[in-house]
Structures are given as structure tokens and as C-alpha cells.
Design an enzyme around this catalytic site. Structure first.
Site, PDB file in Angstrom:
ATOM      1  N   GLY A   1      43.610  34.162  38.746  1.00  0.00           N
ATOM      2  CA  GLY A   1      42.699  34.150  37.534  1.00  0.00           C
ATOM      3  C   GLY A   1      41.299  34.421  38.117  1.00  0.00           C
ATOM      4  N   SER A   2      40.452  35.049  37.093  1.00  0.00           N
ATOM      5  CA  SER A   2      39.194  35.358  37.564  1.00  0.00           C
ATOM      6  C   SER A   2      38.189  34.016  37.439  1.00  0.00           C
ATOM      7  CB  SER A   2      38.491  36.190  36.391  1.00  0.00           C
ATOM      8  OG  SER A   2      39.266  37.420  36.586  1.00  0.00           O
TER       9      SER A   2
ATOM     10  N   HIS B   1      36.773  32.957  40.364  1.00  0.00           N
ATOM     11  CA  HIS B   1      36.657  32.454  41.612  1.00  0.00           C
ATOM     12  C   HIS B   1      36.083  33.533  42.702  1.00  0.00           C
ATOM     13  CE1 HIS B   1      39.520  29.314  40.671  1.00  0.00           C
ATOM     14  NE2 HIS B   1      40.425  30.204  40.054  1.00  0.00           N
TER      15      HIS B   1
ATOM     16  N   ASP C   1      51.267  32.197  38.353  1.00  0.00           N
ATOM     17  CA  ASP C   1      51.501  33.339  39.151  1.00  0.00           C
ATOM     18  C   ASP C   1      52.736  33.220  39.472  1.00  0.00           C
ATOM     19  OD1 ASP C   1      48.634  33.770  39.047  1.00  0.00           O
ATOM     20  OD2 ASP C   1      48.117  32.276  40.597  1.00  0.00           O
TER      21      ASP C   1
ATOM     22  N   HIS D   1      40.083  24.435  39.867  1.00  0.00           N
ATOM     23  CA  HIS D   1      40.113  24.436  38.223  1.00  0.00           C
ATOM     24  C   HIS D   1      39.760  23.309  37.599  1.00  0.00           C
ATOM     25  CE1 HIS D   1      43.051  27.285  39.389  1.00  0.00           C
ATOM     26  NE2 HIS D   1      42.437  28.261  38.813  1.00  0.00           N
TER      27      HIS D   1
END
Lengths: 330, 217
Positions: free
Chosen positions: A55-56, A58, A111, A220
Site C-alpha cells: 500500500g501507499s 509508507h 498482499d 497501519h
């Protein structure tokens, strides 16, 4: 929200667009898929390709680790959300130099599914895929359920070692084994002092009360093992070190790589304060720090806090860690 | 018996897509409570792509029964996270039932609820009680499979079962998927995947009803 945002829906595309412009000497966008960032050094004929993705939010992970002797192609997901199977498949194709591709990624449900489907999609093209799943986050599951632990900043060492091993021309099974060895040698812990806000939501989806900290927090905002009063930097550093080293059982004299990463909104100078104390603690345990990384290497939007990753080195890991690389983040 | 051609199957997809688009903000808010707030966008965009790809395929003469495989590909290409592979697997499973059929009997279509449930269960490995979309798909599939009743009655039962499953997730702590990382914090919140599943099932019922209401049983 005090944030630099145009439209929350465009944030990921605009991040990737800016990234490939800023680092055009290192990376480019895949011609067929704007959610795949490819190293300018990839693919290399006869060499194992290295792929990751996630995911974006990070940044500089994951795209910042695309480069020479590092990751060949990165699949980019929405904020905190797995890339599509197609993006993983396109990244695998972009990284494929004919010797197979190692996909090195974190242990998250999306993922796991998307990489599995991507591997099946590229099998039709005759691309052999091996995977290594990072599970370095100590507090995400107990010791006897290590397979359930999620991957966090230790992934950076996994990519570094995997990329360096691939650069030697080693076959797929050996690259996979080296990356597995790297992540097996890593333990990480996170401490959160303040939450993060997804722009599409507009408010934090968890809270950390002022004056408190959450020990063991995930990338997260996954809850940690303890919420307690915020202590001094030295006390927090000691706590983080104890959590990581208690899970590690390393003999005195072990050489280490240490990574202290900010979670996004913690000033970098505080990361050095933490590292100072951690190195002191490691020295007292008889350990040697061979390599240290301190900075914002793997963040969680504007979360306040830090992660500590300790990797135990043997001769092979040490040599691979020292291989020269060129990527935006390392 | 009413037969649905490719255009009508696309229209059915369109009914679902429209309901999900209407619920985009609401699903996002549910997801924001325990997740990353993108579930509404993912589902709405995913089904929008299903409709677009389905319409293009139908215009090219693709058989009604082959549209499910088209939908699976479209969804997989458009959506990441967990919902991408899960709904792609659902469409693929339904596609095996109807592959090659130029038209599909309306009364056969409630069976896709069971196909979706199987495809999602195989891919995701979640079980009822885990606080996921399976808490809707599993009871809905059971309700839709009761052979004693006509197709519309079975769909009505599936809708009720879906709503019950959705509401039951409020009292569950997540144990798989992203929300599992938030286990206790997820208590008291409806699972967004369960909520979108209930929307799909209700839309399927409403989309099929005109083809079934004058029908048998």
C-alpha cells in the site's frame, strides 16, 4: 487536516508521478501499468528479478527501494491497501530477466492473495516466481506463531539482501534463501505517540491520547501490546531494545544492522536520540553495530512514533549488506 | 421461462454497480471506522469496471455465460486489497456454471449466490464468525439453495439472511484480514465487506425480480 492534498483520490497517482520525475535517473513507470515503478537497471538478462509491493502511505517504502542492486519493480497500491494482482503481475514481468523473479513482501491478507494470483497469471508466460513473506514485527503475534507476524521495516533489509544476492547472478532458489535468511534474522518493534489520518477518511481511525504511547503498534495503527504513559526517550529506547532482543536470543559478539525509522511525523533528531541510547544498550550487551540506518525509511503517513529493527549478521549477510546500491531511499 | 441475453446480464451487473456507487460514501465511512476507508471506492470502481468490460464484451458478441469470466478479469485488474481477488474468484466460480451459454435462464441466476460464496471462501479461507463478507455470503447461499421454494422466494430469503449476517458482524471481533489487526477495536462496527455483500445480494434480487415475478411457483 493540515495536509498538502489536491483530491484525496489523486494522491497516490500524484505521489508516483512526482517520484518518477524526481528520480528519473533511477526509475521509470512501467509502460503498460502506471501503478508499477521499475528500476532503470531492470530487467537484467539471466539474473533473478526482485519485486515488492504494498500500500501507499509508507514512503519512501516501497517505491524508494527500486534501483540498482535493490528492487527491480514495485507494485503500488492505494493508501494502506494491497496493489492489484495485475500490478504485481506487471511488476513481475518488468523484473523478469529470464532467471525467475523473487517477490519479497509483507504478511498482509491482501498482499498474500494478490501475489498468489499474480504468480499464477505470469506462470502462463513461463516466469518462475518464488516468494518470501516478511514477519519481523515482534508484537504482531507471539513467538510460537511467527508465521502470523506482519512484515514491517525489516523488509528493507530483506530487499537489500535479496537484491544484492540477485546481483551476484545466483539462481532463484539461492536468492529466495538469502532473502528468507535476512528476514529470519530481523526483529522489529514500533512505538506510536500519535495517530495518522487517511485523507479519504478525514479523521484518525484510532487514537493515541496525548501523554500516552502505544508500544508494539503496527504500520497501519494496528494496536500494540501496551498503552502507557509516555516516558523519556531513553526509557522508550530501552523498552524497544528489550522487546526486540528478548525475541532474538543472540550470543554476545554478534554483529548487527540496526534501523531506526520514523513513522512520518517524528522529528529526525529524536530518532538519533533513540539510536544513541540503543547503540549504548547493544554495546552493553556485547553486540557490535556494523551498520546503522536512522531516518524516515518506512513511514505511516503522519503517524508520530518510531520503529526499531535489529538484524543479526553472519558473514554472508554482512557481505551482501555492504554491496553498493543505488535507490532513492538507500 | 425467461432467458437473459448478454445485454440483460450486463444490465443486472449495472443494477449492482449503481447500488454500490450510491453506497460509496457510506461504505467508506464504515471502513474508516476499522480499516482504510477505501472499501466503498474499491467496490464501486470494481463493479463500474465490470459493467464497462461486460458491455464491451456483449457488444462484441460474447455469450451471456462468458460475461462472468470477463467480469472476474475486470474486477481483478481494477481492485487490489482483499476484495479484488475475492470477488474475482467469485465471478470465476459463477462463470464455470454458465460458461458458453448464449442465454441464461432467470431462475438459474439465484445460484450465483452460492457460487460467489464458494469462490470467496476458497480464496479467502475465512469462515462465518470471522467478521468478514463470509458472514453474509454463507447464510445467503444457504437461504438461496432451499430447493422447496421458487427462485424469487429464495432470493427474498437470501436478502433477509444477508442483512442478518451483516448486522451480526457488529458483535464480532475480526480474526482475519486487515480488521483482524484491530481485533477488539472492531467490536461494535459492522464489517464493510459484509455491508457491501448485502448490497450486492439485495441488488441481485431486485434486478432479477422483474424476470421472475410472473414466474413459476
Amino acid at each position: 487536516m493540515q495536509r498538502f492534498i489536491n483530491n484525496p483520490d489523486d494522491l497516490v497517482d500524484e505521489t508516483v508521478a512526482g517520484f518518477v520525475k524526481a528520480h528519473r535517473d533511477l526509475v521509470h513507470l512501467d509502460a503498460a501499468n502506471p501503478r508499477v515503478v521499475v528500476s532503470n537497471a531492470a530487467p537484467k538478462a539471466g539474473r533473478v528479478g526482485i519485486v515488492t509491493g504494498g500500500g501507499s502511505g509508507h514512503e519512501p517504502a516501497f517505491i524508494g527501494y527500486a534501483g540498482r542492486n535493490m528492487v527491480d519493480a514495485v507494485a503500488v497500491g492505494e493508501l494502506f491497501s494491497s496493489p492489484t494482482a495485475k500490478s504485481f503481475a506487471d511488476a513481475i514481468k518488468a523484473a523478469n530477466g529470464g532467471a525467475g523473479v523473487a517477490v519479497l513482501y509483507g504478511n498482509y491478507a491482501g498482499d498474500n492473495m494478490n501475489v498468489k494470483m499474480a504468480a499464477r497469471m505470469v506462470a502462463k508466460d513461463g516466469i518462475e516466481v518464488a516468494t518470501v513473506v516478511a514477519n519481523d514485527d515482534v508484537c504482531s503475534a507471539p513467538q510460537d506463531e511467527r508465521a502470523k507476524r506482519r512484515g514491517v521495516a525489516g523488509e528493507i533489509f530483506m530487499w537489500k539482501i535479496g537484491g544484492a544476492k540477485a546481483a551476484t547472478g545466483a539462481p532463484l532458489a539461492e536468492v529466495q534463501a538469502a532473502a528468507q535468511k535476512a528476514i529470519d534474522a530481523c526483529r522489529s518493534v514500533g512505538v506510536g505517540l500519535g495517530p495518522c489520518t487517511l485523507p479519504g477518511v478525514g479523521h484518525p481511525n484510532f487514537q493515541i491520547e496525548p501523554g500516552t504511547m502505544e508500544v508494539g503498534i503496527g504500520h497501519h495503527g494496528e494496536p500494540g501490546t501496551r498503552i502507557e504513559a509516555l516516558k523519556t526517550a531513553s526509557e522508550v529506547a530501552d523498552d524497544m531494545l528489550k522487546i526486540v532482543m528478548d525475541d532474538h536470543a543472540l550470543p554476545a559478539g554478534t554483529e548487527l544492522a540496526v534501523l531506526v525509522s520514523g513513522l512520518g511525523a517524528t522529528p529526525v533528531n529524536e530518532l538519533y536520540v533513540i539510536f544513541d541510547r540503543i547503540e549504548t544498550g547493544l554495546t552493553a550487551m556485547g553486540m557490535t553495530v556494523h551498520k546503522a540506518l536512522v531516518g524516515n525509511y518506512f513511514t505511516s503517513l503522519e503517524m508520530v512514533g518510531a520503529t526499531l529493527t535489529v538484524m543479526a549478521l553472519d558473514a554472508e549477510l554482512k557481505a551482501l549488506l555492504d554491496v553498493e546500491t543505488a535507490s532513492a531511499a538507500l | 421461462m425467461t432467458q437473459l441475453d448478454a445485454q440483460q446480464v450486463v444490465f443486472l451487473f449495472r443494477v449492482i454497480a449503481r447500488r454500490l456507487a450510491d453506497a460509496r460514501v457510506e461504505l467508506g465511512a464504515l471502513d474508516g471506522a476499522i480499516g482504510d476507508a477505501d472499501h466503498g471506492t474499491a467496490m464501486a470502481d470494481g463493479f463500474a469496471m465490470v459493467v464497462q468490460s461486460g458491455a464491451e464484451a456483449a457488444a462484441r458478441g460474447t455469450a451471456a455465460g462468458d460475461l462472468f469470466a470477463v467480469a472476474a478479469r475486470a474486477f481483478l485488474n481494477a481492485v487490489g486489497a482483499t476484495s479484488g481477488p475475492l470477488y474475482a474468484s467469485a465471478f470465476m466460480r459463477a462463470g464455470q456454471r454458465f460458461a458458453g451459454q448464449t442465454t441464461i435462464a432467470a431462475e438459474e441466476l439465484p445460484a450465483i449466490i452460492g457460487d460467489f460464496a464458494e469462490g470467496i471462501a476458497d480464496r479467502g479461507k475465512a469462515r462465518p464468525g470471522d467478521k468478514t463478507m463470509m458472514d453474509v455470503w454463507a447464510p445467503a447461499a444457504r437461504a438461496a439453495s432451499l430447493a422447496a421454494e421458487g427462485p424469487l422466494a429464495r432470493l427474498d430469503r437470501a436478502v433477509v439472511a444477508a442483512e442478518g449476517g451483516r448486522d451480526a458482524t457488529r458483535a464480532m471481533a475480526a480474526s482475519v484480514g486487515r480488521a483482524a489487526r484491530l481485533a477488539e477495536r472492531s467490536l461494535g462496527h459492522v464489517d464493510p465487506g459484509a455491508a457491501s455483500a448485502a448490497i450486492i445480494i439485495a441488488a441481485l434480487r431486485d434486478g432479477l425480480a422483474p424476470h421472475l415475478s410472473g414466474g413459476h411457483n
